[in-house]
Enzyme design. Structure first.
Site, PDB file in Angstrom:
ATOM      1  N   SER A 196      18.379   0.222   0.969  1.00  0.00           N
ATOM      2  CA  SER A 196      19.658  -0.642   1.172  1.00  0.00           C
ATOM      3  C   SER A 196      20.770   0.402   1.051  1.00  0.00           C
ATOM      4  O   SER A 196      20.816   1.554   0.676  1.00  0.00           O
ATOM      5  CB  SER A 196      19.558  -1.812   0.232  1.00  0.00           C
ATOM      6  OG  SER A 196      20.833  -2.286   0.213  1.00  0.00           O
TER       7      SER A 196
ATOM      8  N   THR B 203      25.427  -9.830   5.056  1.00  0.00           N
ATOM      9  CA  THR B 203      25.399  -9.584   3.700  1.00  0.00           C
ATOM     10  C   THR B 203      26.889 -10.304   2.900  1.00  0.00           C
ATOM     11  O   THR B 203      27.636 -10.578   3.783  1.00  0.00           O
ATOM     12  CB  THR B 203      25.524  -8.078   3.194  1.00  0.00           C
ATOM     13  OG1 THR B 203      24.714  -7.424   4.138  1.00  0.00           O
ATOM     14  CG2 THR B 203      25.477  -7.688   1.809  1.00  0.00           C
TER      15      THR B 203
END
Length: 587
Positions: free
Chosen positions: A469, A405
């Site tokens: 998430s 990420t």
């Protein structure tokens, strides 16, 4: 307001290449980092600016954001430019083949944009199960087309730009197109991650781009890469908007790549691509000390979980203890256990599952949860609570979220802000490289199992669903919610929640400056069997005392990529995590 009062432990972490061959079960990822560690950069200090500021995970992306801000662009404009460059220079972490969560502040309101990927319409709860009904091995599921969801980042950014952009859409792509055409140098971090990577060179297109002639040795640090295919795709998106990615030639190339994988094909269709829509959801906001903190709503668990951790910690006088003390680690780990217990039971795509958000962050509920924290004994594995609105019990089956990420923090000259966390999931995503960019493997953020003896799994695979998430971009305001005080966020898989919560306590309770706050050694628990302290730091000395409180305490790689921008009397002060190669720049 913020000063360097904390005598921080100096990390002695050297380059560590994490082997990520991991089993799939509820807590197999307790010690895992989503990306390999690439060392700790000493000597970083907080950056100050009077007018505007941008912080990203890569210097070239920060420069692109700065270029847009210097032209009078908005924070959203700068974020778009930064994301397009990150997809080129930090391809292992995010890009146009992935998704994102974005929080913006336009001077009056916070907007929560959901650009999370969606599963194909043909997907079923058996997507990641073998013919015998067992969960697939993690990387058997990841590598190939099966794990690829419809990418949502570009469509989300397009929507945000239509509402909050100032510069022309096409202008925002100029830095990335320029770099892709003229070339950029491979960074030390990208080279390090390529050296730790086991699957990427199985893809012929990726092998030709990232590796030397032998197809095994990564191209060296400083090698200048050009990417004319990526430049061509960006030109199409600059002209046609997200339709340039989700329809037409580019979409066909993505679908063909996904469905033609020789051993692990997916089921993505052109109709799935064309049907994608980003969403605007109500941000999750709550109070901590004298601040109002806002984060993303489900399907991200980050906003709720960060607020739950802070809510559980609020009754403790943290400023009276040291941030690197055994008591601080104990309290923080226990707050993490409680938040992750609720996260596993209740958090999933709210279009498919009733998420009791208001109940989960209710002050009275959090007080009852906090009361479970003992001064000197661990909870062990915490149980989920029963917040108001939780009429349908769900269960978790351990979603193996290991996102590779990136995070972007920006404040523009008007005082408007962006906090955006963006991902392709695992390091190098699905390892599928098409037209100069990598495709996500976000569908493996779903639970592989769909049910057990206790009932259905909230985060099971369903057609058109968005996987849960942990991304937690946050915006922090004064008590009234009108004055922006901080922009914070990090990459790091399910560890993001702890990284962000810890940084907020560093800034608010211990009054650290932003650079000290993001560099501080990490610790915490995700309600697995382990309490983690960051490897290579002085926190290892606390392990015997933690064990005396009942913690199964271990050292672990905790490779955050935090950035924090704090409002000051003279403008802004920003810090970028020394664990990665990000920079902060302002004027």
């Amino acid at each position: 307001m913020f000063h360097t009062s904390f005598k921080k432990n100096v990390l002695s972490t050297t380059v560590a290449l994490a082997a990520l061959g991991l089993m799939h079960n509820a807590w197999a990822f307790d010690s895992a980092s989503p990306e390999a560690a690439s060392g700790f950069t000493k000597g970083k200090t907080s950056v100050s600016a009077k007018k505007f500021m941008a912080a990203t995970a890569n210097p070239l992306a920060t420069d692109a954001a700065y270029e847009m801000l210097a032209k009078g662009g908005s924070a959203v404009d700068a974020a778009v430019a930064a994301q397009m460059v990150l997809g080129l220079t930090e391809p292992q972490s995010s890009g146009i083949g992935g998704g994102a969560f974005l929080l913006t502040f336009d001077g009056h309101h916070v907007t929560n944009y959901d650009g999370r990927e969606t599963s194909p319409k043909s997907a079923t709860e058996k997507l990641f199960q073998t013919d015998a009904g067992a969960d697939m091995a993690f990387y058997d599921a990841v590598v190939g087309g099966r794990s690829v969801g419809v990418p949502g980042a570009v469509a989300m950014l397009e929507l945000a730009h239509k509402r909050e952009g100032k510069l022309p859409w096409a202008t925002l792509f100029e830095p990335a197109i320029r770099l892709a055409t003229k070339g950029f140098a491979i960074s030390p971090r990208l080279n390090t991650l390529l050296k730790s990577e086991k699957y990427l060179n199985k893809d012929e297109a990726a092998k030709a781009y990232f590796y030397q002639a032998d197809g095994v040795t990564p191209k060296e640090v400083g090698t200048v890469l050009t990417n004319p295919e990526y430049a061509a795709v960006l030109k199409v998106i600059a002209q046609k908007g997200s339709k340039g990615l989700l329809t037409g030639e580019v979409a066909k190339a993505i679908v063909d790549k996904v469905n033609s994988h020789p051993t692990n094909p997916g089921k993505l269709t052109l109709a799935d691509m064309a049907a994608y829509k980003p969403k605007i959801r109500q941000a999750v906001c709550g109070d901590y000390r004298n601040y109002k903190i806002c984060g993303p709503a489900a399907p991200s668990s980050g906003g709720v979980a960060v607020l739950q951790m802070l809510g559980a910690l609020e009754r403790f006088n943290l400023k009276a203890i040291k941030p690197d003390s055994v008591q601080a680690v104990h309290y923080f780990a226990e707050a993490g256990r409680l938040a992750f217990a609720d996260r596993g039971k209740y958090l999933a795509d709210p279009d498919f599952v009733r998420v009791p958000t208001a109940g989960l962050i209710n002050k009275n509920y959090l007080a009852t949860r906090s009361a479970l924290i003992s001064e000197d004994k661990t909870l062990g594995t915490a149980s989920a609570g029963e917040p108001a609105g939780a009429k349908v019990a769900q269960i978790d089956s351990g979603s193996p979220e290991l996102p590779s990420t990136s995070h972007i923090s920006i404040v523009d000259a008007q005082g408007h802000a962006v906090s955006m966390t963006t991902s392709i999931e695992d390091q190098f995503g699905s390892r599928q490289f098409v037209k100069g960019f990598l495709l996500n493997n976000q569908l493996t953020d779903f639970s592989f199992a769909d049910k057990d003896k206790n009932g259905l799994v909230a985060n099971r695979v369903e057609a058109g669903k968005r996987p849960r998430s942990s991304m937690a971009p946050v915006l922090v305001f004064d008590k009234t919610g009108k004055k922006l005080e901080m922009v914070v966020g990090s990459p790091g898989g399910s560890l993001i929640i702890g990284y962000v919560a810890q940084t907020l306590t560093n800034l608010i309770d211990w009054k650290m400056d932003p650079q000290t706050a993001v560099n501080a050694p990490h610790y915490g628990s995700r309600n697995g069997p382990k309490t983690q302290v960051e490897k290579g730091t002085a926190l290892a000395g606390l392990i015997p005392e933690l064990k005396a409180k009942g913690h199964d305490a271990v050292e672990a790689e905790m490779v955050s990529g935090l950035s924090a921008i704090v409002k000051t009397q003279n403008g802004y002060l920003g810090g970028g995590d020394a664990r990665r190669e990000g920079t902060v720049r302002g004027e």
